[in-house]
Scaffold this motif. Structure first.
Motif, PDB file in Angstrom:
ATOM      1  N   LEU A 108      55.304  -6.937  17.890  1.00  0.00           N
ATOM      2  CA  LEU A 108      56.222  -7.177  16.782  1.00  0.00           C
ATOM      3  C   LEU A 108      57.610  -6.672  17.161  1.00  0.00           C
ATOM      4  CD1 LEU A 108      53.888  -6.072  13.854  1.00  0.00           C
ATOM      5  CD2 LEU A 108      54.256  -8.375  14.759  1.00  0.00           C
ATOM      6  N   MET A 109      57.660  -5.561  17.879  1.00  0.00           N
ATOM      7  CA  MET A 109      58.885  -5.020  18.479  1.00  0.00           C
ATOM      8  C   MET A 109      58.496  -4.558  19.882  1.00  0.00           C
ATOM      9  SD  MET A 109      60.604  -2.776  15.369  1.00  0.00           S
ATOM     10  CE  MET A 109      62.081  -2.319  16.280  1.00  0.00           C
ATOM     11  N   PRO A 110      58.982  -5.234  20.931  1.00  0.00           N
ATOM     12  CA  PRO A 110      58.610  -4.870  22.302  1.00  0.00           C
ATOM     13  C   PRO A 110      59.020  -3.436  22.623  1.00  0.00           C
ATOM     14  CG  PRO A 110      59.765  -6.969  22.249  1.00  0.00           C
ATOM     15  CD  PRO A 110      59.874  -6.389  20.883  1.00  0.00           C
ATOM     16  N   LEU A 111      58.321  -2.840  23.574  1.00  0.00           N
ATOM     17  CA  LEU A 111      58.620  -1.482  24.011  1.00  0.00           C
ATOM     18  C   LEU A 111      60.073  -1.399  24.446  1.00  0.00           C
ATOM     19  CD1 LEU A 111      57.476   1.331  24.572  1.00  0.00           C
ATOM     20  CD2 LEU A 111      56.849   0.523  26.850  1.00  0.00           C
ATOM     21  N   GLY A 112      60.815  -0.448  23.855  1.00  0.00           N
ATOM     22  CA  GLY A 112      62.222  -0.299  24.207  1.00  0.00           C
ATOM     23  C   GLY A 112      62.856   0.889  23.519  1.00  0.00           C
ATOM     24  N   ASP A 113      64.131   1.059  23.780  1.00  0.00           N
ATOM     25  CA  ASP A 113      64.945   2.109  23.168  1.00  0.00           C
ATOM     26  C   ASP A 113      65.726   1.470  22.023  1.00  0.00           C
ATOM     27  OD1 ASP A 113      66.815   4.004  22.420  1.00  0.00           O
ATOM     28  OD2 ASP A 113      67.435   4.476  24.465  1.00  0.00           O
ATOM     29  N   TYR A 114      65.358   1.818  20.802  1.00  0.00           N
ATOM     30  CA  TYR A 114      66.010   1.253  19.630  1.00  0.00           C
ATOM     31  C   TYR A 114      67.014   2.224  19.000  1.00  0.00           C
ATOM     32  CZ  TYR A 114      62.640  -2.512  20.021  1.00  0.00           C
ATOM     33  OH  TYR A 114      61.908  -3.574  20.477  1.00  0.00           O
ATOM     34  N   GLY A 115      67.305   3.328  19.708  1.00  0.00           N
ATOM     35  CA  GLY A 115      68.313   4.264  19.258  1.00  0.00           C
ATOM     36  C   GLY A 115      67.792   5.413  18.426  1.00  0.00           C
ATOM     37  N   PHE A 116      66.589   5.291  17.873  1.00  0.00           N
ATOM     38  CA  PHE A 116      66.051   6.374  17.040  1.00  0.00           C
ATOM     39  C   PHE A 116      65.009   7.208  17.770  1.00  0.00           C
ATOM     40  CE2 PHE A 116      63.937   2.376  15.927  1.00  0.00           C
ATOM     41  CZ  PHE A 116      62.603   2.677  16.202  1.00  0.00           C
ATOM     42  N   SER A 117      64.672   6.830  18.999  1.00  0.00           N
ATOM     43  CA  SER A 117      63.732   7.585  19.827  1.00  0.00           C
ATOM     44  C   SER A 117      63.937   7.169  21.281  1.00  0.00           C
ATOM     45  CB  SER A 117      62.295   7.330  19.389  1.00  0.00           C
ATOM     46  OG  SER A 117      61.923   5.994  19.668  1.00  0.00           O
ATOM     47  N   GLN A 118      63.227   7.837  22.184  1.00  0.00           N
ATOM     48  CA  GLN A 118      63.335   7.462  23.601  1.00  0.00           C
ATOM     49  C   GLN A 118      62.711   6.093  23.871  1.00  0.00           C
ATOM     50  OE1 GLN A 118      62.252  10.617  26.443  1.00  0.00           O
ATOM     51  NE2 GLN A 118      62.158  11.998  24.679  1.00  0.00           N
ATOM     52  N   GLN A 119      61.514   5.883  23.333  1.00  0.00           N
ATOM     53  CA  GLN A 119      60.791   4.621  23.502  1.00  0.00           C
ATOM     54  C   GLN A 119      60.001   4.353  22.229  1.00  0.00           C
ATOM     55  OE1 GLN A 119      60.392   2.417  26.517  1.00  0.00           O
ATOM     56  NE2 GLN A 119      62.379   3.419  26.665  1.00  0.00           N
ATOM     57  N   PHE A 120      59.910   3.076  21.864  1.00  0.00           N
ATOM     58  CA  PHE A 120      59.210   2.689  20.644  1.00  0.00           C
ATOM     59  C   PHE A 120      58.668   1.273  20.817  1.00  0.00           C
ATOM     60  CE2 PHE A 120      59.139   0.458  16.579  1.00  0.00           C
ATOM     61  CZ  PHE A 120      58.420   1.325  15.783  1.00  0.00           C
ATOM     62  N   ALA A 121      57.515   1.013  20.231  1.00  0.00           N
ATOM     63  CA  ALA A 121      56.958  -0.346  20.175  1.00  0.00           C
ATOM     64  C   ALA A 121      56.159  -0.496  18.888  1.00  0.00           C
ATOM     65  CB  ALA A 121      56.056  -0.614  21.375  1.00  0.00           C
ATOM     66  N   TRP A 122      56.123  -1.721  18.375  1.00  0.00           N
ATOM     67  CA  TRP A 122      55.317  -2.045  17.195  1.00  0.00           C
ATOM     68  C   TRP A 122      54.421  -3.206  17.588  1.00  0.00           C
ATOM     69  CZ3 TRP A 122      57.876  -1.773  11.772  1.00  0.00           C
ATOM     70  CH2 TRP A 122      56.904  -1.819  10.773  1.00  0.00           C
ATOM     71  N   ILE A 123      53.130  -3.031  17.412  1.00  0.00           N
ATOM     72  CA  ILE A 123      52.136  -3.981  17.927  1.00  0.00           C
ATOM     73  C   ILE A 123      51.078  -4.272  16.874  1.00  0.00           C
ATOM     74  CG2 ILE A 123      50.287  -4.262  19.641  1.00  0.00           C
ATOM     75  CD1 ILE A 123      51.861  -2.173  21.343  1.00  0.00           C
ATOM     76  N   ASN A 124      50.624  -5.511  16.807  1.00  0.00           N
ATOM     77  CA  ASN A 124      49.364  -5.840  16.147  1.00  0.00           C
ATOM     78  C   ASN A 124      48.330  -5.941  17.258  1.00  0.00           C
ATOM     79  OD1 ASN A 124      50.402  -5.956  13.582  1.00  0.00           O
ATOM     80  ND2 ASN A 124      50.404  -8.172  13.448  1.00  0.00           N
ATOM     81  N   ASP A 125      47.290  -5.112  17.221  1.00  0.00           N
ATOM     82  CA  ASP A 125      46.314  -5.113  18.299  1.00  0.00           C
ATOM     83  C   ASP A 125      45.351  -6.295  18.189  1.00  0.00           C
ATOM     84  OD1 ASP A 125      44.178  -4.465  16.525  1.00  0.00           O
ATOM     85  OD2 ASP A 125      44.343  -2.331  16.942  1.00  0.00           O
ATOM     86  N   VAL A 145      45.084  -4.883  13.618  1.00  0.00           N
ATOM     87  CA  VAL A 145      45.606  -3.623  13.076  1.00  0.00           C
ATOM     88  C   VAL A 145      46.985  -3.360  13.689  1.00  0.00           C
ATOM     89  CG1 VAL A 145      45.221  -1.128  12.905  1.00  0.00           C
ATOM     90  CG2 VAL A 145      43.287  -2.719  12.691  1.00  0.00           C
ATOM     91  N   SER A 146      47.909  -2.916  12.851  1.00  0.00           N
ATOM     92  CA  SER A 146      49.291  -2.693  13.266  1.00  0.00           C
ATOM     93  C   SER A 146      49.505  -1.241  13.693  1.00  0.00           C
ATOM     94  CB  SER A 146      50.214  -3.044  12.092  1.00  0.00           C
ATOM     95  OG  SER A 146      51.547  -3.020  12.497  1.00  0.00           O
ATOM     96  N   TRP A 147      50.252  -1.056  14.797  1.00  0.00           N
ATOM     97  CA  TRP A 147      50.536   0.253  15.382  1.00  0.00           C
ATOM     98  C   TRP A 147      52.021   0.366  15.691  1.00  0.00           C
ATOM     99  CZ3 TRP A 147      46.693   3.855  16.455  1.00  0.00           C
ATOM    100  CH2 TRP A 147      45.366   3.387  16.325  1.00  0.00           C
ATOM    101  N   GLN A 148      52.602   1.486  15.329  1.00  0.00           N
ATOM    102  CA  GLN A 148      53.931   1.856  15.780  1.00  0.00           C
ATOM    103  C   GLN A 148      53.732   3.014  16.752  1.00  0.00           C
ATOM    104  OE1 GLN A 148      57.157   1.940  12.812  1.00  0.00           O
ATOM    105  NE2 GLN A 148      55.526   1.531  11.309  1.00  0.00           N
ATOM    106  N   ILE A 149      54.204   2.839  17.976  1.00  0.00           N
ATOM    107  CA  ILE A 149      54.004   3.833  19.027  1.00  0.00           C
ATOM    108  C   ILE A 149      55.374   4.381  19.394  1.00  0.00           C
ATOM    109  CG2 ILE A 149      53.025   4.271  21.300  1.00  0.00           C
ATOM    110  CD1 ILE A 149      51.495   1.585  20.888  1.00  0.00           C
ATOM    111  N   ASN A 150      55.496   5.691  19.368  1.00  0.00           N
ATOM    112  CA  ASN A 150      56.816   6.315  19.494  1.00  0.00           C
ATOM    113  C   ASN A 150      56.791   7.476  20.491  1.00  0.00           C
ATOM    114  OD1 ASN A 150      59.561   6.684  18.534  1.00  0.00           O
ATOM    115  ND2 ASN A 150      58.823   8.570  17.622  1.00  0.00           N
ATOM    116  N   LEU A 151      57.878   7.602  21.238  1.00  0.00           N
ATOM    117  CA  LEU A 151      58.139   8.778  22.060  1.00  0.00           C
ATOM    118  C   LEU A 151      59.416   9.381  21.518  1.00  0.00           C
ATOM    119  CD1 LEU A 151      57.380  10.572  24.477  1.00  0.00           C
ATOM    120  CD2 LEU A 151      58.800   9.071  25.903  1.00  0.00           C
ATOM    121  N   PRO A 152      59.283  10.436  20.685  1.00  0.00           N
ATOM    122  CA  PRO A 152      60.481  11.008  20.020  1.00  0.00           C
ATOM    123  C   PRO A 152      61.523  11.538  21.003  1.00  0.00           C
ATOM    124  CG  PRO A 152      58.440  12.102  19.285  1.00  0.00           C
ATOM    125  CD  PRO A 152      58.074  11.148  20.357  1.00  0.00           C
TER     126      PRO A 152
END
Length: 131
Positions: free
Chosen positions: A103-120, A124-131
């Motif tokens: 839903l949102m490819p792995l990348g830097d969106y400015g609010f964290s180092q790395q973030f992705a949003w996925i439907n597995d 099931v939907s997952w937001q994965i974050n590296l603060p």
């Protein structure tokens, strides 16, 4: 003790497969309890009547629905996973995106180092974050 926990309803007998998958890719996770439908019960024999599993410190309840519904999971509810390292984030990301949809490819969106949003693969939907 009363509690609030996420509840996932799987169709097509996928609850146990999903639990096994999630607990295998997320550290400090485990299946706590599974109650299965038996012979001559309302659900298909052997499918999950009720189960609880833990993802890190969060308990999650799930079932295999014995009723066909016209709805499934939606991204408006998602699991939000903060990872401790970039390696952890990449491992979880690669496994969850396999057979799923970004839903949102792995990348830097400015609010964290790395973030992705996925439907597995189970929807099931997952937001994965590296603060």
């Amino acid at each position: 003790m009363k509690s609030v926990m996420p509840f996932l309803m799987f169709q097509d007998g996928q609850a146990e497969q999903a639990m096994n998958y999630y607990t295998s890719i997320i550290e400090d996770s485990s299946i706590i309890n599974i109650v299965r439908y038996g012979e001559n019960e309302v659900g298909d024999e052997g499918t999950v009547m009720n189960a609880i599993f833990k993802l890190k410190d969060q308990e999650v309840m799930c079932i295999d629905s014995n009723i066909a519904h016209q709805f499934n999971f939606t991204p408006s509810f998602s699991f939000y996973l903060n990872c401790d390292t970039e390696e952890e984030l990449r491992v979880v990301y690669e496994k969850l995106v396999d057979g799923g949809t970004e839903l949102m490819p792995l990348g830097d969106y400015g609010f964290s180092q790395q973030f992705a949003w996925i439907n597995d693969r189970f929807g099931v939907s997952w937001q994965i974050n590296l603060p």
